[in-house]
Design a protein around this motif. Structure first.
Motif, mmCIF file in Angstrom:
data_model
loop_
_atom_site.group_PDB
_atom_site.id
_atom_site.type_symbol
_atom_site.label_atom_id
_atom_site.label_comp_id
_atom_site.label_asym_id
_atom_site.label_seq_id
_atom_site.Cartn_x
_atom_site.Cartn_y
_atom_site.Cartn_z
ATOM 1 N N ILE A 76 0.884 -1.169 0.000
ATOM 2 C CA ILE A 76 0.000 0.000 0.000
ATOM 3 C C ILE A 76 0.919 1.216 0.000
ATOM 4 N N TRP A 77 1.084 1.805 -1.156
ATOM 5 C CA TRP A 77 2.120 2.831 -1.345
ATOM 6 C C TRP A 77 1.537 4.128 -1.893
ATOM 7 N N ASN A 78 1.916 5.235 -1.309
ATOM 8 C CA ASN A 78 1.620 6.567 -1.863
ATOM 9 C C ASN A 78 0.129 6.823 -2.079
ATOM 10 N N THR A 79 -0.726 6.246 -1.261
ATOM 11 C CA THR A 79 -2.165 6.465 -1.456
ATOM 12 C C THR A 79 -2.635 7.681 -0.666
ATOM 13 N N ILE A 104 3.596 -0.862 3.866
ATOM 14 C CA ILE A 104 2.720 0.312 3.871
ATOM 15 C C ILE A 104 3.630 1.537 3.954
ATOM 16 N N VAL A 105 3.787 2.227 2.827
ATOM 17 C CA VAL A 105 4.814 3.261 2.735
ATOM 18 C C VAL A 105 4.251 4.546 2.110
ATOM 19 N N ASN A 106 4.628 5.678 2.670
ATOM 20 C CA ASN A 106 4.333 7.005 2.090
ATOM 21 C C ASN A 106 2.839 7.272 1.899
ATOM 22 N N ASN A 107 2.048 6.971 2.888
ATOM 23 C CA ASN A 107 0.614 7.296 2.788
ATOM 24 C C ASN A 107 0.361 8.488 3.705
ATOM 25 N N VAL A 128 6.432 2.398 6.881
ATOM 26 C CA VAL A 128 7.399 3.491 6.896
ATOM 27 C C VAL A 128 6.801 4.768 6.308
ATOM 28 N N ASN A 129 7.056 5.857 6.987
ATOM 29 C CA ASN A 129 6.734 7.189 6.475
ATOM 30 C C ASN A 129 5.245 7.391 6.176
ATOM 31 N N ASN A 130 4.442 7.093 7.184
ATOM 32 C CA ASN A 130 3.011 7.429 7.150
ATOM 33 C C ASN A 130 2.814 8.365 8.343
HETATM 34 C C1 NAG Z 1 8.577 6.906 -0.433
HETATM 35 O O1 NAG Z 1 9.052 8.235 -0.474
HETATM 36 C C2 NAG Z 1 10.471 8.340 -0.530
HETATM 37 C C3 NAG Z 1 10.827 9.805 -0.423
HETATM 38 O O2 NAG Z 1 10.070 10.567 -1.294
HETATM 39 C C4 NAG Z 1 10.954 7.692 -1.835
HETATM 40 O O3 NAG Z 1 12.360 7.751 -1.906
HETATM 41 C C5 NAG Z 1 10.507 6.244 -1.874
HETATM 42 O O4 NAG Z 1 10.862 5.646 -3.101
HETATM 43 C C6 NAG Z 1 9.006 6.133 -1.684
HETATM 44 N N1 NAG Z 1 8.653 4.725 -1.539
HETATM 45 C C7 NAG Z 1 7.713 4.147 -2.252
HETATM 46 C C8 NAG Z 1 7.475 2.704 -1.968
HETATM 47 O O5 NAG Z 1 7.048 4.731 -3.098
#
Ligand code: NAG
Ligand code: NAG
Length: 234
Positions: A76-79, A104-107, A128-130
């Motif tokens: 689940i990425w960037n949603t 689960i990343v960048n949500n 990571v990074n939610n």
């Molecule tokens: C999440 O964000 C970071 C920083 O913008 C980026 O380097 C990384 O590729 C992203 N991860 C995903 C899985 O999209």
């Protein structure tokens, strides 16, 4: 005994062709028109939802309604999701133990995640990074399903902090202060990190992993003054 044996053979015969047929999806980008056959309680593949998917959590809940086990990976990425409930029926996330079975990343808007049925995974957990996601209500689920096979950071609440590398100066420059629950193997070997880095560990009360101290120049383990419990897993 023989009754069990018959049941087991029956089960294997029924599920085997199903597993390698209509329930396998390889790499599957989830969209609003994704559909799993109603009798696929176990699905195989890599399932991804991201900023291009055009699907809501509610639609995904319907798509996954009959699924109890995923063998493979869920990403689940960037949603723009604010909550993730569509995995609520999932009991097992299995697959490659070297791979992340849940990522689960960048949500940026995600505040809650609910996995009430999850009991076991043999893969790794990555969350990571939610930045607004508070995992507090899921800590015990993640602990029993993944133990220290986890990489969890950059969320509002992470259920502890992770050590994914040996505790060497070069790799722990940014070791956080105030880490109370530490997941991973704490290996102190050779020349130790500077004392101010070591003392950042003084908040740790629980270590879920191994503690190894070998051939160091350390004169004290006083920086572990609050460590009460070490559990090294199963
Ligand atoms: C999440 O964000 C970071 C920083 O913008 C980026 O380097 C990384 O590729 C992203 N991860 C995903 C899985 O999209
Ligand atoms: C699942 O449903 C499909 C389509 O109706 C059928 O071909 C298949 O045999 C079913 N599999 C099981 C295990 O029930």
């Amino acid at each position: 005994m023989s009754f069990h044996y018959i049941l087991l053979s029956f089960h294997v015969l029924l599920t085997f062709p199903r597993i390698h047929g209509q329930c396998a999806f390889n790499l599957h980008h989830l969209t609003a028109s994704s559909k799993f056959p109603a009798n696929c309680s176990q699905i195989f593949g890599r399932f991804t939802v991201d900023q291009t998917s055009g699907v809501t959590d509610a639609q995904l809940s319907e798509i996954f309604a009959n699924v109890k086990e995923i063998q493979g990976v869920v990403q689940i990425w960037n949603t723009q999701f604010t909550s993730v409930n569509f995995l609520k029926t999932i009991e097992r996330l299995t697959g490659d133990y070297l791979d992340k079975s849940l990522s689960i990343v960048n949500n940026s808007r995600l505040t809650s995640l609910d996995l009430p049925s999850l009991v076991k995974s043999n893969g790794k957990l990555e969350i990571v990074n939610n930045p607004v996601l508070n995992l507090r209500s899921q800590c015990s689920t993640f602990h029993s399903a993944f133990f220290n096979r986890r990489s969890v950071s950059g969320n509002e609440f992470d259920c502890g902090c992770d050590l994914i590398v040996p505790f060497k100066w070069s790799s722990v420059k940014n070791f956080p202060t105030g880490c109370v629950v530490l997941y991973g193997n704490l290996v102190l070997e050779g020349s130790a990190p500077p004392v101010e880095v070591l003392y950042r560990m003084s908040a740790v009360t629980k270590l879920y992993g191994n503690l190894e101290v070998k051939q160091t120049n350390l004169e004290t383990l006083g920086f572990l003054q609050n460590l009460e419990e070490i559990e090294s897993g199963t």
